[in-house]
Design an enzyme around this catalytic site. Structure first.
Site, mmCIF file in Angstrom:
data_model
loop_
_atom_site.group_PDB
_atom_site.id
_atom_site.type_symbol
_atom_site.label_atom_id
_atom_site.label_comp_id
_atom_site.label_asym_id
_atom_site.label_seq_id
_atom_site.Cartn_x
_atom_site.Cartn_y
_atom_site.Cartn_z
ATOM 1 N N CYS A 110 39.079 35.143 34.591
ATOM 2 C CA CYS A 110 40.271 35.263 35.426
ATOM 3 C C CYS A 110 40.212 34.138 36.463
ATOM 4 O O CYS A 110 39.620 33.089 36.191
ATOM 5 C CB CYS A 110 40.386 36.656 36.044
ATOM 6 S SG CYS A 110 39.130 37.082 37.269
ATOM 7 N N ARG A 146 39.725 41.197 37.899
ATOM 8 C CA ARG A 146 40.053 41.503 36.511
ATOM 9 C C ARG A 146 38.910 41.216 35.547
ATOM 10 O O ARG A 146 38.536 42.076 34.733
ATOM 11 C CB ARG A 146 41.314 40.727 36.089
ATOM 12 C CG ARG A 146 42.577 41.164 36.796
ATOM 13 C CD ARG A 146 43.719 40.165 36.595
ATOM 14 N NE ARG A 146 43.445 38.905 37.287
ATOM 15 C CZ ARG A 146 44.250 37.849 37.263
ATOM 16 N NH1 ARG A 146 45.367 37.891 36.547
ATOM 17 N NH2 ARG A 146 43.939 36.759 37.933
#
Length: 202
Positions: free
Chosen positions: A7, A13
């Protein structure tokens, strides 16, 4: 086989992707890691992402972020990212990685497409995943683009919850497509902290 999530900052994430897939693949030889295109080295996971992982029994206290490097990309067999811009950055860094770098949603779509048509080959999950990667240039143009998974950093907790659910859903779609020779681990259903709805992390 080495699967890497990428990410931007490697604190929200991609750590959740790494930790979730590591849990699901426990007992296999597949290595899972993560990094960020603009990540700062040695940062802990974002507190809200840690809260979500804690709520489902995954210890993220030892996680530390990494900034993506050329050697990291070259060492991976499959790179899964969350936004089109991240994929562009990865392929700019290592042009040959275009063959094995995908948005998480796009790769999940390809796995489902191949599974539905009996195109997945191999007797181990590693071989079956690699068979989808090998066919990606043929399969990808037949499928619609998937949506980015939005960066929840510094947003309300519900955004982290949405990112975690979308990440988990993509991972489970991939693993479900591999089920001929691999069974996704099931855990007791739990609820994520701070939400009244049932989690997908089950």
């Amino acid at each position: 086989m080495h699967i890497m999530f990428v990410c931007t900052g490697n604190i929200c994430r991609s750590p959740m992707g790494e930790l979730l897939l590591t849990r699901y693949l426990r007992g296999t030889s597949i290595r899972v890691s993560s990094a960020g295109t603009k990540g700062l080295a040695m940062h802990a996971i974002d507190p809200s992402a840690r809260r979500i992982m804690d709520s489902i029994g995954i210890d993220s206290s030892g996680f530390r972020s990494r900034r993506l490097t050329r050697s990291m990309v070259q060492a991976a067999d499959l790179v899964l990212c969350f936004e089109q811009e991240q994929r562009k950055s990865i392929v700019t860094l290592v042009p040959t990685a275009v063959r094995y770098t995908f948005l998480l949603g796009d790769f999940a779509n390809m796995c489902e497409y191949c599974a539905q048509r009996g195109l997945i080959k191999g007797t181990t999950i590693q071989e079956r995943l690699q068979s989808v990667v090998a066919q990606s240039s043929m399969v990808r143009p037949m499928l619609p683009d998937s949506q980015d998974i939005e960066d929840p950093h510094k947003q309300e907790f519900e955004k982290y919850h949405a990112a975690a659910d979308a990440t988990n859903a993509g991972i489970r779609r991939i693993l479900t497509s591999m089920r001929k020779h691999y069974q996704v681990e099931h855990a007791p259903e739990r609820r994520l902290m701070g939400s009244g709805r049932s989690t997908l992390l089950s």
